[in-house]
Structures are given as structure tokens and as C-alpha cells.
Scaffold this active site. Sequence first.
Site, PDB file in Angstrom:
ATOM      1  N   GLU A  78       8.899  -2.394 -49.606  1.00  0.00           N
ATOM      2  CA  GLU A  78       7.433  -2.489 -49.591  1.00  0.00           C
ATOM      3  C   GLU A  78       6.925  -1.478 -50.610  1.00  0.00           C
ATOM      4  O   GLU A  78       7.005  -0.268 -50.376  1.00  0.00           O
ATOM      5  CB  GLU A  78       6.893  -2.183 -48.200  1.00  0.00           C
ATOM      6  CG  GLU A  78       7.470  -3.143 -47.165  1.00  0.00           C
ATOM      7  CD  GLU A  78       6.598  -3.311 -45.950  1.00  0.00           C
ATOM      8  OE1 GLU A  78       6.688  -4.383 -45.337  1.00  0.00           O
ATOM      9  OE2 GLU A  78       5.845  -2.378 -45.594  1.00  0.00           O
TER      10      GLU A  78
ATOM     11  N   CYS B  80      -1.323   1.396 -50.081  1.00  0.00           N
ATOM     12  CA  CYS B  80      -0.614   0.440 -50.935  1.00  0.00           C
ATOM     13  C   CYS B  80      -1.535  -0.705 -51.303  1.00  0.00           C
ATOM     14  O   CYS B  80      -1.456  -1.246 -52.393  1.00  0.00           O
ATOM     15  CB  CYS B  80       0.622  -0.079 -50.224  1.00  0.00           C
ATOM     16  SG  CYS B  80       0.310  -0.636 -48.558  1.00  0.00           S
TER      17      CYS B  80
HETATM   18  P1  NAD Z   1       8.263   7.477 -53.381  1.00  0.00           P
HETATM   19  O1  NAD Z   1       8.954   6.314 -53.988  1.00  0.00           O
HETATM   20  O2  NAD Z   1       8.022   8.661 -54.226  1.00  0.00           O
HETATM   21  O3  NAD Z   1       9.039   7.978 -52.087  1.00  0.00           O
HETATM   22  C1  NAD Z   1       9.333   7.131 -51.001  1.00  0.00           C
HETATM   23  C2  NAD Z   1      10.540   7.647 -50.270  1.00  0.00           C
HETATM   24  O4  NAD Z   1      11.690   7.548 -51.102  1.00  0.00           O
HETATM   25  C3  NAD Z   1      10.445   9.113 -49.854  1.00  0.00           C
HETATM   26  O5  NAD Z   1      10.948   9.245 -48.542  1.00  0.00           O
HETATM   27  C4  NAD Z   1      11.342   9.804 -50.865  1.00  0.00           C
HETATM   28  O6  NAD Z   1      11.895  11.022 -50.394  1.00  0.00           O
HETATM   29  C5  NAD Z   1      12.427   8.770 -51.066  1.00  0.00           C
HETATM   30  N1  NAD Z   1      13.197   8.895 -52.313  1.00  0.00           N
HETATM   31  C6  NAD Z   1      12.796   9.441 -53.481  1.00  0.00           C
HETATM   32  N2  NAD Z   1      13.794   9.350 -54.395  1.00  0.00           N
HETATM   33  C7  NAD Z   1      14.828   8.721 -53.795  1.00  0.00           C
HETATM   34  C8  NAD Z   1      16.135   8.334 -54.209  1.00  0.00           C
HETATM   35  N3  NAD Z   1      16.582   8.569 -55.439  1.00  0.00           N
HETATM   36  N4  NAD Z   1      16.930   7.706 -53.327  1.00  0.00           N
HETATM   37  C9  NAD Z   1      16.506   7.427 -52.075  1.00  0.00           C
HETATM   38  N5  NAD Z   1      15.298   7.795 -51.626  1.00  0.00           N
HETATM   39  C10 NAD Z   1      14.460   8.430 -52.469  1.00  0.00           C
HETATM   40  O7  NAD Z   1       6.876   6.901 -52.825  1.00  0.00           O
HETATM   41  P2  NAD Z   1       5.690   7.686 -52.064  1.00  0.00           P
HETATM   42  O8  NAD Z   1       4.999   8.548 -53.038  1.00  0.00           O
HETATM   43  O9  NAD Z   1       6.182   8.301 -50.806  1.00  0.00           O
HETATM   44  O10 NAD Z   1       4.749   6.478 -51.653  1.00  0.00           O
HETATM   45  C11 NAD Z   1       3.733   5.993 -52.472  1.00  0.00           C
HETATM   46  C12 NAD Z   1       4.049   4.590 -52.937  1.00  0.00           C
HETATM   47  O11 NAD Z   1       4.361   3.770 -51.812  1.00  0.00           O
HETATM   48  C13 NAD Z   1       2.889   3.902 -53.610  1.00  0.00           C
HETATM   49  O12 NAD Z   1       3.358   3.208 -54.739  1.00  0.00           O
HETATM   50  C14 NAD Z   1       2.388   2.925 -52.547  1.00  0.00           C
HETATM   51  O13 NAD Z   1       1.706   1.823 -53.068  1.00  0.00           O
HETATM   52  C15 NAD Z   1       3.665   2.546 -51.871  1.00  0.00           C
HETATM   53  N6  NAD Z   1       3.438   2.028 -50.512  1.00  0.00           N
HETATM   54  C16 NAD Z   1       3.628   0.693 -50.254  1.00  0.00           C
HETATM   55  C17 NAD Z   1       3.400   0.176 -48.992  1.00  0.00           C
HETATM   56  C18 NAD Z   1       3.558  -1.292 -48.700  1.00  0.00           C
HETATM   57  O14 NAD Z   1       3.533  -1.652 -47.551  1.00  0.00           O
HETATM   58  N7  NAD Z   1       3.727  -2.152 -49.689  1.00  0.00           N
HETATM   59  C19 NAD Z   1       2.964   1.021 -47.963  1.00  0.00           C
HETATM   60  C20 NAD Z   1       2.793   2.375 -48.239  1.00  0.00           C
HETATM   61  C21 NAD Z   1       3.040   2.860 -49.517  1.00  0.00           C
END
Ligand code: NAD
Length: 454
Positions: free
Chosen positions: A226, A261
Site C-alpha cells: 500500500e 496516502c
Molecule cells: P517509508 O517507505 O519511508 O517507510 C515505511 C516502512 O518501511 C517503515 O516502517 C520503515 O522503517 C520501513 N523501511 C524503510 N526502509 C526499509 C528497507 N530497506 N527494508 C524494509 N523496510 C524498510 O514510508 P513512510 O514515510 O513511513 O510512509 C509514508 C508513505 O506511505 C507515503 O508515500 C504514503 O502515501 C504511504 N502510505 C500509503 C498508504 C496506503 O494505504 N496506500 C497508507 C499510509 C501511507
Amino acid sequence: MQIINPATEAVITEIAEDTVDSIKEKYALVKAGQPLWAATPLESRIEKLRKFSGLLEAEKDELARTLTNEVGKPVQQSRNELNGARKRIEFFLENSAKWLADEWVVEDDATREKITYEALGVIGNISAWNYPYLVGVNVFVPALIGGNAVLYKPSEYATLTGLHIQRLLYKAGIPENVFQVVTGKGPAGQALLDLPLNGYFFTGSYRTGRYIAEQTASKLVPVQLELGGKDPLYVMDDVEDIDAVAGAALEGVVYNAGQSCCAVERIYVQEKIYDRFVNAFAVQAKQLKTGNPLEAGMDMGPLSRKEQIAFLQEQVADAVAKGGKLLAGGKAGDGKGYYFEPTVVADVNHDMKLMTEESFGPVIGIQKVKDDAEAVALMKDTPYGLTAAVYSKSFERAEQVMKDMNTGTVYWNCCDRVSAGLPWSGRKNSGLGATLSYQGIRAFVQPKAYHLRG
Ligand code: NAD
């Protein structure tokens, strides 16, 4: 790992990050516990999650304060999030038995046939910080009901909430060898990718999501993503109450400081009503109250992450340099905390980053269009496909646009909303797979086909 309050920049506390070894130990623990959990009756698993929902309600004020302190959203929005999470849990409690029940396909022939639904096993849930309860319950609630064990990695920006979730699940009777929080940043997520889990469920950015898909591809297990969006909202010239539409669109832009999101990320308005709409929108944007998120009556708190300030400033500067008209905001706050003013830029176009890159903040570009065809072409001009909204008096006109959208969700006269009964899915760079609805129950189980003779 320091937990920082984005409203004050004070260190709230320090938390020990999980290491590769401690994550392996947690994996071994839940791997051993999962078969027993899957063997407990479905009703008993459902009952424990019902209790969990009750505990969220009982501790709502404290949980809301913790969430506000670590992510900065106004405390009323934290309470709303908890209420919303309970509604979603309610959906899973009410509907799981129906969608997980055995299905007889053929009953009266010599060969009888049925489908049963079995747990995937141990799943990893790598989660985001913007709605930790909502995006969390989309995954760990149906996963647990389906008989899976869960390694839940909250975002490093929502760790305290993740630990509350674990504490309350245990209090509700979920065994420790079925649910474990993994604390930490990217490397902790990476450690989960390196384990032989039976499914990966990720909420976060496109960049990380694509990386996870690549890293896990050879495991041949379910991977759901997502991801982000650049969600358009189109206002047709037949809307009756321009002020009300501007207000609804503005809320879609600035709720949770735009860090949703499915936040409205770009607006198109038909030329006949463009000036009136832009004016109504800017007037209302200037009336928004931004400040201490623990104080009642705030529309916006700070952003959750410091880096986002420079990112938004750059988007706004780029738009203004290319001819965009700044009508409200545009700056960060001058005191402590990661505040950013609600920002409105009119007369924008798709040469500007503001109209093409996910902003994830309280900034918006508004573009004039001459007709539905031009609006549709611009709305579709994006690598994302999460949601798209149309405001119009005419359902027929709006429906034409909605059918044309390559997005998982479309809205008529509403925006920025999620419903537990509908599948939540992104297309293109917005994701893969669906949560919520019956699909979000079935996502956490695998079918087994029985051919029975005798
Ligand atoms: P992010 O991708 O920076 O982090 C998400 C998660 O991934 C965190 O727990 C982080 O620690 C982990 N992570 C980071 N690097 C990683 C790696 N190399 N391997 C495995 N895990 C890793 O995103 P964010 O800043 O937490 O969230 C914001 C984004 O999420 C925005 O783009 C938003 O639109 C999206 N979002 C989407 C939905 C949806 O339902 N479509 C809902 C909420 C947020």
C-alpha cells in the site's frame, strides 16, 4: 533510537532497536507458536480481537496523547483515528467467519469438492507512521483472525504506538508467541526481508515498496504493497455550492497536515468557476488554525518529519519560479517544531513538481481546465493510481470521469475517505493487492481444494 516530539523537538524517550539476532529470536518464537494459534477455534481468535477493540476504547485518551506526541497530529484527529480503527476491527469481527468458512462447491456427485482457507503462516507487517492504528489494523487484525502469527514493524516514527498495540493485544489474550513488535528503522525492516516469512504486507512509500517487492520476489510468497499517491480532485462547473466544495477539498488537502496516502494532492477546476473556487479555497485556507496539537480546536499540528519541510519548500519554490501564484502560506514556522503553513498555489501546470511528485504535506496546486476531456487527461497524467475525486451535480458526468480513472478508488462529491467494506487498493505505483472488504480477509489465508470420494 530517539523518539522525538515533532511539535517541540524534545526527546520523548529512547528505545532499544531490535538487532538481526533479536529479530531472528522473535521469528523463532512466533514460528513455533503459529500452528497452535491456527488450531484454536476461529470464534476464540475473534473474541480476543473483540477484547482488543474494547481496550482501545478504554484507553483512548492516553493512546491518542501518545500518538499526537510522536507524530504531531491534532489530538482530536488521534481520537478519530482510534474510533476509525475500532470501526474497521468491527467489520473484521462481523465478517471474517463468513469469508473464512469452508465452501462446498460440489456436494451431491460421486466426487465431492470443497475449499478451505488456511493461514499463510508467519507474516511480516512493515508499517507507516501517518495512521499507525488504521494501516496497522488493516493487516494484523485479519492476519491474526486468519490464524497467522505476525511480526509487526511499526514505523520508527510511531514506535510508542506500536508498543501500545502489542501491550493491548497481549492484555486481550493474544499469546506472545503469536504477535511480536520489531522496533527499529530500515535495517530492522531489512532483517524481516532476510527471513523466510510466509507473506509480506507493507504500507509506506513507493521507493521502499518497490525495493521490498524486488527483495522478496524469489521467495514466491504473497507480497502486498500500500503505497503513495498523487490523488487528483476535479471540480466541474455545475457544482452548486462552490464554498462548500472548496471547504471539502481543503479538508482533503490538510487533514493530518496532508500526510495521508489518499490526501488530495492536486486540484483541477473548470474555467467558468475557477476564479470563484480559487478565491473561496484561499480564504478558507488562511482561516485554518495551526499550532500545539494537544490543544483543542487545532486544524493542523506540525509535520511528523523534519526533512519534509525542505522538500515542501522546494516544491513550492519550483512552482512559483515557473509561474504559479502563491495565494496562502508557503513557509515553515519560525519557532520550535516542524510546522508548515497551509499553502495554496494557483495557476499551476504539470511542468511543476507540485503537480507531479507526492507532496505528503499541507500544500496544493490548483489548475484551470477547459472541459472534462482536459481534466481527465491531466488526472491520468501520473505514475500513481490510488484515488481520484470528482465534484459535480450530475452523476452521469461524474461517472464518465470515474470510469476513465486507472485508480483503485473513485469518489463522487467526497474525497480522502476509506471504508472498511470496500477494498483498499492502489494501481500502478500506488501498490499491489487489497486490504479491507472481504478481499482484505482472504488476503491473509490460502485456499486448499479438497476432492473427496467415498
Ligand atoms: P517509508 O517507505 O519511508 O517507510 C515505511 C516502512 O518501511 C517503515 O516502517 C520503515 O522503517 C520501513 N523501511 C524503510 N526502509 C526499509 C528497507 N530497506 N527494508 C524494509 N523496510 C524498510 O514510508 P513512510 O514515510 O513511513 O510512509 C509514508 C508513505 O506511505 C507515503 O508515500 C504514503 O502515501 C504511504 N502510505 C500509503 C498508504 C496506503 O494505504 N496506500 C497508507 C499510509 C501511507
